[in-house]
Design a protein around this motif. Sequence first.
Motif, PDB file in Angstrom:
ATOM      1  N   ILE A   1       7.849  19.046  20.899  1.00 49.76           N
ATOM      2  CA  ILE A   1       7.254  20.531  21.362  1.00 49.76           C
ATOM      3  C   ILE A   1       8.867  21.608  20.616  1.00 49.76           C
ATOM      4  N   GLN A   2       7.776  22.404  20.695  1.00 46.95           N
ATOM      5  CA  GLN A   2       8.827  23.928  19.856  1.00 46.95           C
ATOM      6  C   GLN A   2       9.572  24.140  21.802  1.00 46.95           C
ATOM      7  N   ASP A   3      11.283  24.109  21.268  1.00 44.62           N
ATOM      8  CA  ASP A   3      12.185  24.453  21.815  1.00 44.62           C
ATOM      9  C   ASP A   3      12.002  26.509  22.293  1.00 44.62           C
ATOM     10  N   GLU A   4      11.515  26.790  20.984  1.00 43.34           N
ATOM     11  CA  GLU A   4      11.345  28.817  21.582  1.00 43.34           C
ATOM     12  C   GLU A   4      10.394  28.729  22.748  1.00 43.34           C
ATOM     13  N   ASP A   5      11.149  29.629  23.131  1.00 43.40           N
ATOM     14  CA  ASP A   5      10.241  30.391  24.454  1.00 43.40           C
ATOM     15  C   ASP A   5       9.129  31.791  23.453  1.00 43.40           C
ATOM     16  N   THR A   6       8.284  30.876  23.107  1.00 43.06           N
ATOM     17  CA  THR A   6       6.534  32.089  22.238  1.00 43.06           C
ATOM     18  C   THR A   6       5.487  31.848  23.154  1.00 43.06           C
ATOM     19  N   TYR A   7       5.518  32.491  24.440  1.00 43.20           N
ATOM     20  CA  TYR A   7       4.052  32.481  25.469  1.00 43.20           C
ATOM     21  C   TYR A   7       4.103  33.809  25.054  1.00 43.20           C
ATOM     22  N   PRO A   8       2.647  33.689  25.361  1.00 43.79           N
ATOM     23  CA  PRO A   8       1.720  32.866  26.132  1.00 43.79           C
ATOM     24  C   PRO A   8       0.924  31.937  24.469  1.00 43.79           C
ATOM     25  N   TYR A   9       1.707  31.171  23.398  1.00 39.79           N
ATOM     26  CA  TYR A   9       1.675  30.722  22.192  1.00 39.79           C
ATOM     27  C   TYR A   9       2.298  29.620  22.772  1.00 39.79           C
ATOM     28  N   TYR A  10       1.797  27.842  22.161  1.00 41.94           N
ATOM     29  CA  TYR A  10       2.344  27.712  22.639  1.00 41.94           C
ATOM     30  C   TYR A  10       2.360  26.312  21.135  1.00 41.94           C
ATOM     31  N   PHE A  11       3.167  25.613  20.720  1.00 42.25           N
ATOM     32  CA  PHE A  11       3.388  24.516  19.561  1.00 42.25           C
ATOM     33  C   PHE A  11       4.294  22.686  20.014  1.00 42.25           C
TER      34      PHE A  11
ATOM     35  N   GLY B   1       2.488  28.014  32.663  1.00 40.05           N
ATOM     36  CA  GLY B   1       2.897  27.554  31.635  1.00 40.05           C
ATOM     37  C   GLY B   1       1.448  26.411  31.353  1.00 40.05           C
ATOM     38  N   GLY B   2       0.446  26.568  31.535  1.00 41.51           N
ATOM     39  CA  GLY B   2      -0.779  25.834  31.095  1.00 41.51           C
ATOM     40  C   GLY B   2      -0.755  25.326  29.485  1.00 41.51           C
TER      41      GLY B   2
ATOM     42  N   PRO C   1       0.459  -1.888   0.016  1.00 42.43           N
ATOM     43  CA  PRO C   1       0.012  -0.393  -0.180  1.00 42.43           C
ATOM     44  C   PRO C   1       1.116   1.418  -0.006  1.00 42.43           C
ATOM     45  N   TRP C   2      -0.184   2.149  -0.171  1.00 40.57           N
ATOM     46  CA  TRP C   2       0.957   3.893  -0.347  1.00 40.57           C
ATOM     47  C   TRP C   2       1.202   3.656   0.978  1.00 40.57           C
ATOM     48  N   GLN C   3       2.452   3.926   1.512  1.00 38.58           N
ATOM     49  CA  GLN C   3       2.503   4.200   2.476  1.00 38.58           C
ATOM     50  C   GLN C   3       3.326   6.557   3.024  1.00 38.58           C
ATOM     51  N   GLN C   4       2.186   6.612   3.732  1.00 33.82           N
ATOM     52  CA  GLN C   4       1.373   8.229   3.399  1.00 33.82           C
ATOM     53  C   GLN C   4       1.941   9.403   4.671  1.00 33.82           C
ATOM     54  N   ARG C   5       2.745   9.775   5.093  1.00 34.22           N
ATOM     55  CA  ARG C   5       3.046  10.661   6.494  1.00 34.22           C
ATOM     56  C   ARG C   5       2.621  11.655   6.158  1.00 34.22           C
ATOM     57  N   VAL C   6       1.816  11.773   7.679  1.00 32.03           N
ATOM     58  CA  VAL C   6       0.965  13.284   8.335  1.00 32.03           C
ATOM     59  C   VAL C   6       1.608  13.382   9.443  1.00 32.03           C
ATOM     60  N   TYR C   7       1.188  14.552   9.314  1.00 32.80           N
ATOM     61  CA  TYR C   7       2.307  15.620  10.444  1.00 32.80           C
ATOM     62  C   TYR C   7       0.429  16.563  11.253  1.00 32.80           C
ATOM     63  N   VAL C   8       0.738  16.083  12.626  1.00 27.72           N
ATOM     64  CA  VAL C   8      -0.099  16.645  13.268  1.00 27.72           C
ATOM     65  C   VAL C   8      -0.151  18.144  13.506  1.00 27.72           C
ATOM     66  N   LEU C   9       0.266  19.400  12.988  1.00 21.66           N
ATOM     67  CA  LEU C   9       0.632  20.731  13.837  1.00 21.66           C
ATOM     68  C   LEU C   9      -0.735  21.029  15.175  1.00 21.66           C
ATOM     69  N   LEU C  10      -0.043  21.446  16.463  1.00 22.92           N
ATOM     70  CA  LEU C  10      -0.380  21.905  17.073  1.00 22.92           C
ATOM     71  C   LEU C  10      -0.548  23.410  17.348  1.00 22.92           C
ATOM     72  N   GLY C  11      -1.347  24.092  17.863  1.00 24.74           N
ATOM     73  CA  GLY C  11      -1.044  25.535  18.578  1.00 24.74           C
ATOM     74  C   GLY C  11      -2.608  25.437  19.462  1.00 24.74           C
ATOM     75  N   VAL C  12      -1.621  26.257  20.162  1.00 26.25           N
ATOM     76  CA  VAL C  12      -2.546  26.851  21.840  1.00 26.25           C
ATOM     77  C   VAL C  12      -2.289  28.515  21.911  1.00 26.25           C
ATOM     78  N   TYR C  13      -2.975  29.144  22.892  1.00 27.72           N
ATOM     79  CA  TYR C  13      -2.642  30.396  23.123  1.00 27.72           C
ATOM     80  C   TYR C  13      -3.325  29.424  24.688  1.00 27.72           C
ATOM     81  N   ASP C  14      -1.916  30.899  25.795  1.00 28.31           N
ATOM     82  CA  ASP C  14      -3.050  29.934  26.989  1.00 28.31           C
ATOM     83  C   ASP C  14      -1.628  31.062  27.633  1.00 28.31           C
ATOM     84  N   ASP C  15      -2.522  32.317  28.340  1.00 28.40           N
ATOM     85  CA  ASP C  15      -1.927  33.586  28.888  1.00 28.40           C
ATOM     86  C   ASP C  15      -0.849  32.464  29.942  1.00 28.40           C
ATOM     87  N   ASP C  16      -1.700  31.930  30.624  1.00 23.45           N
ATOM     88  CA  ASP C  16      -1.247  31.183  32.658  1.00 23.45           C
ATOM     89  C   ASP C  16       0.033  31.793  32.606  1.00 23.45           C
ATOM     90  N   LEU C  17       0.659  32.439  33.433  1.00 19.44           N
ATOM     91  CA  LEU C  17       1.738  32.420  33.256  1.00 19.44           C
ATOM     92  C   LEU C  17       2.585  31.186  33.763  1.00 19.44           C
TER      93      LEU C  17
END
Length: 155
Positions: free
Chosen positions: A126-136, A89-90, A71-87
Amino acid sequence: MTKKEFLDDFAEDLKVVLQDVYTKNTIGEEVGVTVYKNRLPVVTEDEEDESQYFPYAIARLSDASTDEEKPWQQRVYVLLGVYDDDLKGGGYLHILTMMERITNRYLQEPLLNHKYRAEPKMSTDIQDEDTYPYYFGAVEMTFNIPKLERRDEFS
Protein backbone atom coordinates in the motif's frame (compact mmCIF):
# COMPACT_ATOMS: atom_id res chain seq x y z
CA MET A 1 -0.12 -20.12 -25.05
CA THR A 2 0.82 -16.51 -25.55
CA LYS A 3 1.36 -13.82 -22.96
CA LYS A 4 -1.45 -11.83 -24.56
CA GLU A 5 -3.86 -14.74 -24.03
CA PHE A 6 -2.76 -14.97 -20.42
CA LEU A 7 -3.22 -11.22 -19.87
CA ASP A 8 -6.71 -11.36 -21.42
CA ASP A 9 -7.72 -14.33 -19.24
CA PHE A 10 -6.21 -12.77 -16.11
CA ALA A 11 -7.98 -9.44 -16.66
CA GLU A 12 -11.32 -11.19 -17.23
CA ASP A 13 -10.85 -13.17 -14.02
CA LEU A 14 -10.04 -10.00 -12.07
CA LYS A 15 -13.37 -8.55 -13.22
CA VAL A 16 -15.14 -11.51 -11.62
CA VAL A 17 -13.04 -11.38 -8.44
CA LEU A 18 -13.75 -7.66 -7.95
CA GLN A 19 -17.30 -7.58 -9.33
CA ASP A 20 -18.97 -6.81 -6.00
CA VAL A 21 -16.51 -4.16 -4.80
CA TYR A 22 -18.18 -0.74 -5.06
CA THR A 23 -16.71 2.61 -4.14
CA LYS A 24 -17.43 6.22 -5.02
CA ASN A 25 -16.07 7.83 -8.12
CA THR A 26 -14.91 11.46 -8.16
CA ILE A 27 -18.46 12.75 -8.70
CA GLY A 28 -19.85 10.78 -5.77
CA GLU A 29 -21.58 7.90 -7.58
CA GLU A 30 -21.29 4.31 -6.30
CA VAL A 31 -19.49 2.39 -9.05
CA GLY A 32 -17.74 -0.94 -9.51
CA VAL A 33 -14.05 -1.44 -10.16
CA THR A 34 -12.98 -1.22 -13.79
CA VAL A 35 -10.18 -3.55 -14.86
CA TYR A 36 -7.65 -2.28 -17.40
CA LYS A 37 -4.81 -4.11 -19.10
CA ASN A 38 -1.30 -2.64 -18.81
CA ARG A 39 -2.27 0.97 -17.98
CA LEU A 40 -5.09 3.46 -17.65
CA PRO A 41 -6.52 4.87 -20.88
CA VAL A 42 -4.73 7.92 -22.24
CA VAL A 43 -6.42 11.18 -21.33
CA THR A 44 -7.40 13.17 -24.40
CA GLU A 45 -8.03 16.88 -24.72
CA ASP A 46 -11.78 16.34 -24.50
CA GLU A 47 -11.58 14.60 -21.15
CA GLU A 48 -10.87 16.06 -17.73
CA ASP A 49 -8.13 13.96 -16.15
CA GLU A 50 -7.21 10.47 -14.96
CA SER A 51 -9.41 10.78 -11.87
CA GLN A 52 -12.38 9.77 -14.02
CA TYR A 53 -11.02 6.19 -14.10
CA PHE A 54 -11.29 5.58 -10.34
CA PRO A 55 -11.83 2.95 -8.94
CA TYR A 56 -9.58 0.74 -11.03
CA ALA A 57 -7.41 -2.36 -11.17
CA ILE A 58 -4.63 -2.54 -13.76
CA ALA A 59 -3.37 -5.98 -14.78
CA ARG A 60 0.24 -5.58 -15.88
CA LEU A 61 2.75 -8.20 -16.97
CA SER A 62 6.32 -7.84 -15.80
CA ASP A 63 9.35 -10.03 -16.37
CA ALA A 64 9.15 -13.70 -17.35
CA SER A 65 11.67 -16.50 -17.33
CA THR A 66 11.83 -20.16 -18.21
CA ASP A 67 14.22 -23.07 -18.19
CA GLU A 68 14.39 -26.37 -19.99
CA GLU A 69 11.35 -28.57 -19.33
CA LYS A 70 9.77 -25.95 -17.12
CA PRO A 71 6.86 -23.58 -17.82
CA TRP A 72 7.20 -19.84 -18.17
CA GLN A 73 7.30 -18.05 -14.83
CA GLN A 74 5.34 -14.85 -15.55
CA ARG A 75 5.33 -12.11 -12.93
CA VAL A 76 2.21 -9.95 -12.84
CA TYR A 77 1.23 -6.84 -10.96
CA VAL A 78 -2.25 -5.68 -10.13
CA LEU A 79 -2.18 -1.94 -9.48
CA LEU A 80 -5.19 -0.67 -7.54
CA GLY A 81 -6.60 2.84 -7.25
CA VAL A 82 -9.58 4.13 -5.30
CA TYR A 83 -11.06 7.58 -4.75
CA ASP A 84 -12.73 8.15 -1.38
CA ASP A 85 -13.27 11.57 0.17
CA ASP A 86 -14.43 10.05 3.48
CA LEU A 87 -12.39 11.78 6.19
CA LYS A 88 -12.13 8.50 8.13
CA GLY A 89 -9.93 6.90 5.46
CA GLY A 90 -12.44 4.48 3.93
CA GLY A 91 -10.40 4.28 0.73
CA TYR A 92 -7.65 2.48 2.60
CA LEU A 93 -10.14 -0.22 3.60
CA HIS A 94 -11.34 -0.55 0.00
CA ILE A 95 -7.75 -1.14 -1.13
CA LEU A 96 -7.26 -3.77 1.59
CA THR A 97 -10.49 -5.51 0.54
CA MET A 98 -9.45 -5.58 -3.11
CA MET A 99 -5.99 -6.97 -2.27
CA GLU A 100 -7.52 -9.62 -0.03
CA ARG A 101 -10.05 -10.71 -2.67
CA ILE A 102 -7.32 -11.09 -5.29
CA THR A 103 -4.83 -12.96 -3.12
CA ASN A 104 -7.49 -15.21 -1.55
CA ARG A 105 -8.84 -16.15 -4.96
CA TYR A 106 -5.47 -17.41 -6.22
CA LEU A 107 -4.38 -18.96 -2.92
CA GLN A 108 -7.62 -20.95 -2.65
CA GLU A 109 -7.88 -21.82 -6.35
CA PRO A 110 -4.52 -21.29 -8.05
CA LEU A 111 -5.67 -22.58 -11.44
CA LEU A 112 -6.81 -19.94 -13.94
CA ASN A 113 -8.80 -21.09 -16.97
CA HIS A 114 -7.43 -24.64 -16.69
CA LYS A 115 -4.19 -23.33 -18.24
CA TYR A 116 -2.25 -21.17 -15.81
CA ARG A 117 -1.27 -21.82 -12.18
CA ALA A 118 -0.54 -19.13 -9.59
CA GLU A 119 2.46 -19.66 -7.35
CA PRO A 120 1.62 -19.49 -3.63
CA LYS A 121 4.21 -16.77 -2.98
CA MET A 122 2.49 -13.38 -3.36
CA SER A 123 3.09 -9.91 -2.02
CA THR A 124 0.99 -6.82 -1.46
CA ASP A 125 1.84 -3.20 -0.86
CA ILE A 126 0.00 0.00 0.00
CA GLN A 127 1.29 3.44 -0.85
CA ASP A 128 3.13 5.05 2.07
CA GLU A 129 2.41 8.66 1.17
CA ASP A 130 -0.85 10.31 2.13
CA THR A 131 -2.53 11.06 -1.19
CA TYR A 132 -6.01 11.69 0.20
CA PRO A 133 -8.60 11.33 -1.33
CA TYR A 134 -6.79 8.88 -3.61
CA TYR A 135 -5.61 5.50 -2.31
CA PHE A 136 -3.30 3.06 -4.05
CA GLY A 137 -2.15 -0.51 -3.56
CA ALA A 138 -0.61 -3.39 -5.48
CA VAL A 139 -0.50 -7.16 -5.61
CA GLU A 140 2.46 -9.05 -7.07
CA MET A 141 2.09 -12.68 -8.18
CA THR A 142 3.78 -15.20 -10.41
CA PHE A 143 1.97 -17.60 -12.72
CA ASN A 144 3.20 -20.71 -14.49
CA ILE A 145 2.31 -20.46 -18.15
CA PRO A 146 2.66 -23.43 -20.52
CA LYS A 147 5.22 -23.06 -23.26
CA LEU A 148 5.96 -24.71 -26.54
CA GLU A 149 8.56 -27.43 -26.26
CA ARG A 150 11.19 -28.33 -28.83
CA ARG A 151 9.80 -30.43 -31.64
CA ASP A 152 12.53 -33.05 -31.37
CA GLU A 153 15.57 -33.71 -29.26
CA PHE A 154 18.01 -32.73 -32.04
CA SER A 155 16.68 -29.17 -32.50
